[in-house]
Enzyme design. Structure first.
Site, mmCIF file in Angstrom:
data_model
loop_
_atom_site.group_PDB
_atom_site.id
_atom_site.type_symbol
_atom_site.label_atom_id
_atom_site.label_comp_id
_atom_site.label_asym_id
_atom_site.label_seq_id
_atom_site.Cartn_x
_atom_site.Cartn_y
_atom_site.Cartn_z
ATOM 1 N N CYS A 35 0.808 -1.209 0.000
ATOM 2 C CA CYS A 35 0.000 0.000 0.000
ATOM 3 C C CYS A 35 0.843 1.262 0.000
ATOM 4 C CB CYS A 35 -0.922 0.017 1.205
ATOM 5 S SG CYS A 35 -2.009 -1.391 1.192
ATOM 6 N N ASP A 37 2.614 2.541 2.453
ATOM 7 C CA ASP A 37 2.699 3.198 3.754
ATOM 8 C C ASP A 37 2.761 2.134 4.822
ATOM 9 O OD1 ASP A 37 2.523 5.978 3.491
ATOM 10 O OD2 ASP A 37 0.357 5.885 3.150
ATOM 11 N N CYS A 61 5.302 8.214 2.497
ATOM 12 C CA CYS A 61 5.499 9.566 1.992
ATOM 13 C C CYS A 61 5.805 10.516 3.142
ATOM 14 C CB CYS A 61 4.275 10.007 1.214
ATOM 15 S SG CYS A 61 2.780 9.926 2.190
ATOM 16 N N CYS A 105 -2.681 8.834 6.561
ATOM 17 C CA CYS A 105 -1.395 8.714 7.269
ATOM 18 C C CYS A 105 -1.596 8.857 8.776
ATOM 19 C CB CYS A 105 -0.411 9.767 6.778
ATOM 20 S SG CYS A 105 0.036 9.568 5.056
#
Ligand SMILES: Cc1ncc(COP(=O)(O)O)c(C=O)c1O
Lengths: 187, 390
Positions: A35, A37, A61, A105
């Site tokens: 994915c 992350d 990221c 996130c």
């Protein structure tokens, strides 16, 4: 380019508390390589159930790194009970906000924290009822059916907005579409 | 801070010579080329020269060049025109690594106009499966459209070979040469393509000007219906200064073609070799030979592209990523996914795309910046331990 706040940039370029934590007694993982992350959170909790130290390792990221860094700063010094009440908004607020496409996130931070606390307490997080449809964000068919029914959702995009399901690798989008269809055809 | 610009597949610097050529046509020479006076005719004469220069880059005749507003318009106009020429045929063939400038139009045709679209797959090197292309061409196929060079990996499709196959079946063939034009030799006559798109801002002309080559004799139907401009094939008063700039840029590109395939290629290869040497668990995406001379797509295991880019940005280095996070979706690029690049390196893939303005010193700056950046991100990554992926 993303419109990141100065706080996000600062925590990305100078992340706090990176690396494995020696003597950690609560570890939680969220996200996955596929994915794009993933976060591993380490907590050191004392006998009064207070978090005395925290660290992280993150693949992802800039906002994933910043959210992880922020999370460790927020929880240091907190009691486990207080930490258990943290939400993803607390992480995002600490960073003066995240772009809406990057809110997952902060959700990942909250998920890892929950797991680390459960790990310390030695409890199994109860497996969610139903069958996992979205592997990236661990969303089950029952959860999708619920929001589709409750909100009269007709498209996968809206399901993604509500639950994030389908917003990762996208492999489950067809399955989500089937679920939406079956809900509506049953009336 | 000095900028190191290695994102030339995204857009290029407008060449100084191009700007000089354009300036008078923003200022004192503002006439309309269609007007019945010498003042306007001065501009018309200059447009003739520009059209000739564009034609010369691809060995076309000037009447075969239509000026448009962007590569996307050229692509849309080509497909639109091809399906209008054969209204009974409801099938389109393309690949699964095309640019959104054309891909999204297929999606529209599929959803709203009942077209069937075949996406011919590529292999792990990004090369097209020609057998599948062969097997899918039928009497119902209105158009085959395949990009000449891929914007993310630089991988080239064998357009001349493909055009021959498609021509044999009597099907219209279009190629999106937006990334190929000015970087490799193109001869539309020899290649046998019916239509070809190119775009100014990829070859040191300004943004917002492009061209579509349409082979003589093809029954073209315009996307923009309006005035008689472009022989009635694209209405709207010409973007005179930009078209003149595009003409100059094509002339320069033709002159620079050998530099592109020697000096720029050497710089790219130098950067590639240094990075592979200095950074373990790194790999090049795409075929090493069938590739544009200026493009390097390179993946680094266990790290994520946006993070790499933002750290490079801190050092003044402009590059781009095939990674998801930069574009708003969470998926890695559809091109790398089509090539089945594993997630572990697809998420950490970076594209460097060079131009003749780049120098060897700049390549050294990139290497010097990237080596510690990857190290720092790997030190932070839960998937990296003791020098390898876990
Ligand atoms: C292969 C390809 N086709 C089409 C386009 C679109 O060109 P433009 O930006 O001029 O619309 C691009 C540029 O991004 C491209 O790389």
């Amino acid at each position: 380019m993303w419109d990141y706040t100065d706080k996000v940039k600062d925590h990305f370029l100078k992340p706090r508390n990176v690396g494995e934590l020696e003597g950690a007694n609560g570890v939680g993982e969220a996200g996955s390589l596929n994915c794009g992350d993933a976060l591993k959170l380490f907590l050191k909790v004392n006998e009064n159930e207070r978090i005395v130290d925290a660290s992280f390792m993150t693949f992802g990221c800039a906002s994933a790194v910043a959210s992880s860094s922020a999370l460790t700063e927020i929880v240091k010094g907190m009691t486990l009970d207080a930490a258990a009440k943290l939400t993803n908004d607390d992480i995002s607020d600490y960073l003066d906000g995240l772009p809406k496409e990057k809110m997952h996130c902060s959700v990942m931070g909250q998920a890892a924290l929950k797991k680390a606390i459960a790990d310390y307490r030695g409890v199994q997080i109860m497996a969610k009822p139903g069958e996992i449809v979205c592997e990236c964000f661990e969303v089950t068919d029952l959860e999708i059916i619920d929001v589709v029914k409750a909100n009269g959702i007709k498209t996968t995009e809206i399901v993604t907005d509500y639950l994030k399901a389908g917003g990762g690798c996208g492999q489950c989008l067809e399955r989500i579409e089937e679920i939406i269809e079956s809900v509506h055809s049953k009336g | 801070m000095k900028i190191v610009y290695t994102d030339n597949n995204a857009t290029t610097k407008t060449a100084d010579e191009v700007i000089q050529e354009m300036l008078p046509y923003f200022g004192e020479l503002y006439g309309n080329p269609s007007s019945m006076h010498t003042f306007g005719d001065k501009v018309a004469k200059k447009l003739i020269q520009a059209r000739q220069r564009v034609a010369d880059l691809i060995n076309a005749d000037p009447e075969e060049i239509i000026f448009t507003s962007c590569g996307t318009e050229s692509d849309n106009a080509a497909i639109y025109s091809a399906i209008n020429a054969f209204p009974d045929k409801k099938h389109i063939i393309t690949s699964n690594v095309e640019h959104p400038g054309i891909n999204k139009f297929y999606e529209y045709l599929q959803k709203n106009r009942g077209y069937e679209v075949t996406y011919v797959p590529v292999d792990e090197k990004g090369l097209l499966d020609l057998d599948i292309l062969d097997k899918n061409m039928s009497d119902n196929t209105a158009v085959v459209s395949l990009m000449w060079a891929n914007n993310e990996t630089g991988v080239l499709f064998p357009i001349e070979k493909i055009a021959k196959k498609v021509n044999e079946k009597g099907i219209v063939f279009h190629t999106d040469a937006v990334q190929a034009a000015g970087k490799i030799p193109i001869d539309v006559k020899k290649a046998g393509v019916d239509m070809l798109s190119l775009s100014g801002h990829k070859i040191h002309a300004p943004k917002g000007v492009a061209a579509l080559y349409v082979k003589k004799g093809f029954k073209f139907s315009p996307l923009l219906i309006g005035g008689h401009q472009e022989q009635g094939r694209r209405g709207g008063t010409e973007n005179t200064a930009s078209i003149i700039g595009l003409g100059k840029a094509c002339e320069l590109a033709r002159e620079n073609l050998s530099v592109m395939n020697t000096n720029v290629r050497e710089l790219r290869d130098y950067l590639q070799t240094r990075l592979l040497e200095k950074i373990e668990s790194s790999s090049v995406n795409g075929d090493l030979d069938q590739r544009l001379p200026n493009t390097l797509s390179i993946g680094f295991d266990a790290v994520e592209g946006e993070s790499i880019l933002l750290m490079l940005d801190r050092d003044g280095i402009c590059a781009s990523s095939g990674s998801a996070c930069t574009s708003g979706s969470l998926e890695p690029s559809h091109v790398l996914m089509a090539m089945k690049v594993p997630f572990k390196s697809a998420h950490g893939s970076i594209r460097f795309s060079l131009s003749h303005y780049n120098t060897k010193a700049e390549m050294d700056i990139i290497v010097a910046s990237l080596v510690p950046v990857i190290q720092q991100l790997r030190d932070m990554s839960p998937f990296w331990k003791n020098g390898k992926m876990v």
